[in-house]
Design an enzyme around this catalytic site. Structure first.
Site, PDB file in Angstrom:
ATOM      1  N   HIS A 256       0.858  -1.189   0.000  1.00 12.61           N
ATOM      2  CA  HIS A 256       0.000   0.000   0.000  1.00 12.61           C
ATOM      3  C   HIS A 256       0.894   1.240   0.000  1.00 12.61           C
ATOM      4  O   HIS A 256       2.034   1.190   0.460  1.00 12.61           O
ATOM      5  CB  HIS A 256      -0.919  -0.006   1.234  1.00 12.61           C
ATOM      6  CG  HIS A 256      -2.096  -0.925   1.102  1.00 12.61           C
ATOM      7  ND1 HIS A 256      -3.337  -0.649   1.620  1.00 12.61           N
ATOM      8  CD2 HIS A 256      -2.216  -2.127   0.493  1.00 12.61           C
ATOM      9  CE1 HIS A 256      -4.174  -1.628   1.333  1.00 12.61           C
ATOM     10  NE2 HIS A 256      -3.514  -2.550   0.665  1.00 12.61           N
TER      11      HIS A 256
ATOM     12  N   CYS B 279      -7.301   3.183   3.044  1.00  9.29           N
ATOM     13  CA  CYS B 279      -6.857   2.599   4.305  1.00  9.29           C
ATOM     14  C   CYS B 279      -8.006   2.774   5.287  1.00  9.29           C
ATOM     15  O   CYS B 279      -8.356   3.901   5.625  1.00  9.29           O
ATOM     16  CB  CYS B 279      -5.610   3.330   4.796  1.00  9.29           C
ATOM     17  SG  CYS B 279      -5.014   2.717   6.377  1.00  9.29           S
TER      18      CYS B 279
ATOM     19  N   ASN C 182      -3.990   0.901  -1.844  1.00  8.86           N
ATOM     20  CA  ASN C 182      -3.162   0.080  -2.733  1.00  8.86           C
ATOM     21  C   ASN C 182      -2.292   0.924  -3.655  1.00  8.86           C
ATOM     22  O   ASN C 182      -2.699   1.997  -4.103  1.00  8.86           O
ATOM     23  CB  ASN C 182      -4.076  -0.769  -3.640  1.00  8.86           C
ATOM     24  CG  ASN C 182      -4.858  -1.795  -2.866  1.00  8.86           C
ATOM     25  OD1 ASN C 182      -4.340  -2.831  -2.494  1.00  8.86           O
ATOM     26  ND2 ASN C 182      -6.121  -1.499  -2.597  1.00  8.86           N
TER      27      ASN C 182
END
Lengths: 313, 313
Positions: free
Chosen positions: B209, B240, B249
């Site tokens: 991420h 998130c 991501n």
């Protein structure tokens, strides 16, 4: 994998960070920011730029900032100068370190200043003599070093020719700038390695932008090539003039956070830098691009996660 | 510096990218997206997740997508399954590859599923037997592998213990996931190197991420450790859950662009992926976090720069 044990952060928010910002910040705000940057432990600060105040009103008060700055022992204060007139202004307000800049790409250079490399270094030579007489140390930047929007790839030979010109006039502290965020980490690793090998007498500084998300990857790659001096801008302030909305300078707090996690010493207080980024964001009135402003430090996530979990029960 | 000559991109937008998105996208839109992802040359696609449709309505049509997908030769279609019921649903709609997931951190595991590692692997063992009978290949993910918001650092020993449990039940394709974006590139390099050395029989997949700006730095570091399979999400979709507004991501187009610049083959058409990111951005109605959506490719900058220069004359 070898990384440097420590790096030096050069804070450029007062110059590169502000010069594309629509709002012109008050001199008083900048003065306080300069104080706070020093309080955070930053040892290398780019305070402003001696350019035409009408063309770049954002940094028109550079003379004032320098004249009134309370200088601290062990901190280096730098300004950008583009020509002889700028250097005279710098000398008049007590600047001791000035940065010249030239573009690696002739097209970019012409678009910006309509001069050739020969013409510009002829001017630099004159400036170097004046600077020596005024006890001003010169450093030099090479912009579009990792790619030019007009010409694409920039060859190592082109960069080396410019480095030799800088060395000829006595400038040995040089900055390679990824002005438009085109560098990738493999290119950065190779180019920085080659430049360090070819010119061991030079003190290298790296200036990366995060325009295409590769900013921290490039810092990491440059570190592997032995680089240990990095420009960064609080909040990631400063954009890309060619791509409005795109990220500009790498954010100081993002660089510091990555270094802290990797055990690379910076000597800078990350929390104080994050606090400055928040104040700057409030002052300019729009979201800044820094990742840490949005996500917080790794160590803060536990609190957020715990709050979320108890909130959802 | 050694990088792999080619990497495999696993496109996760249909699963990880959508599951945090407030708007539930229409099945027809997803079907077209799945077609377009294949047209772009992606060979590994995470199509959805067999979870409680009421809890995660964003992926409630996973069964439908699989049942109606026109499968292409050489493309692998994967789905996330969390429990036996999910695996039964997967089998019913013709899934041949299912991904299990377990958290490296016990606190994170408990917060998500209120089970211990032992309990979860007891369940996985039963699922593995069923999967074998149904000719479904299982892969396994380890979430919070590079740091847990509750527990902080995750030790290599903890990861190795989980890998051994996966190997015990016959799962040899494993994904290390930086679920909350806490990994730094030095940690990634060290951990991936160690895991590859310790378990050479495992096919490793990396899932990063960009929460704290280190996404592409981590891809670059993992490549140096020999990793060559990376999850990414078109547009950088997916956020998130702990830090609203933070990036999630890594964006597929940002990864592909970096690889293209470094001469690492991906087999994927970058322009087609950027076009999909634009359509997705329109469809969800808010800006996505991808850098390339804002800045364009390196090679596009010349046009922008030229336009800007002629416009300013």
């Amino acid at each position: 994998m070898n990384l440097p044990q420590q790096i030096t952060l050069c804070e450029v928010v007062l110059r590169d960070g502000l010069q594309n910002e629509p709002k012109v910040l008050a001199t008083g705000f900048k003065r306080q920011l300069l104080e706070d940057i020093q309080d955070a432990g930053v040892k290398l600060i780019e305070v402003g730029s001696f350019v035409n105040p009408r063309a770049v009103p954002q940094v028109a008060d550079t003379d004032l900032l320098f004249a009134n700055a309370v200088r601290r022992e062990g901190v280096e204060y730098r300004a950008l100068v583009l020509n002889f007139k700028g250097l005279q202004r710098a000398a008049a307000c007590g600047v001791t370190k000035a940065k010249l800049t030239v573009s690696a790409s002739l097209s970019h250079q012409r678009a910006n200043a309509n001069t050739t490399h020969e013409e510009i270094f002829a001017g630099f030579e004159e400036m170097a003599a004046f600077a020596a007489a005024q006890r001003i140390t010169l450093s030099g930047a090479i912009s579009t070093a990792f790619g030019c929007p007009f010409e694409g790839a920039v060859s190592a030979e082109t960069l080396k020719a410019i480095v030799r010109q800088y060395l000829r006039i006595g400038v040995t502290e040089l900055s390679l700038s990824d002005t438009t965020g085109m560098g990738d980490p493999l290119l950065v690793y190779r180019l920085v390695s080659e430049m360090k090998d070819t010119f061991p007498q030079v003190m290298w500084n790296l200036h990366f932008h995060n325009t295409r998300g590769m900013g921290l990857a490039n810092v990491f790659a440059a570190m592997q090539a032995g680089a240990d001096r990095f420009d960064a801008s609080i909040g990631g302030m400063g954009g890309c003039p060619f791509a409005p909305g795109a990220d500009g300078n790498i954010a100081s707090e993002d660089v510091l956070h990555m270094c802290e996690l990797m055990g690379v010493d910076t000597g800078v207080d990350l929390d104080k830098v994050i606090a400055m980024a928040r104040r700057l964001q409030d002052e300019v009135g729009h979201p800044l691009s820094s990742s840490l402003l949005k996500a917080g430090k790794n160590s803060e996530l536990a609190d957020l996660a715990t709050a979320k979990m108890s909130g959802s029960k």
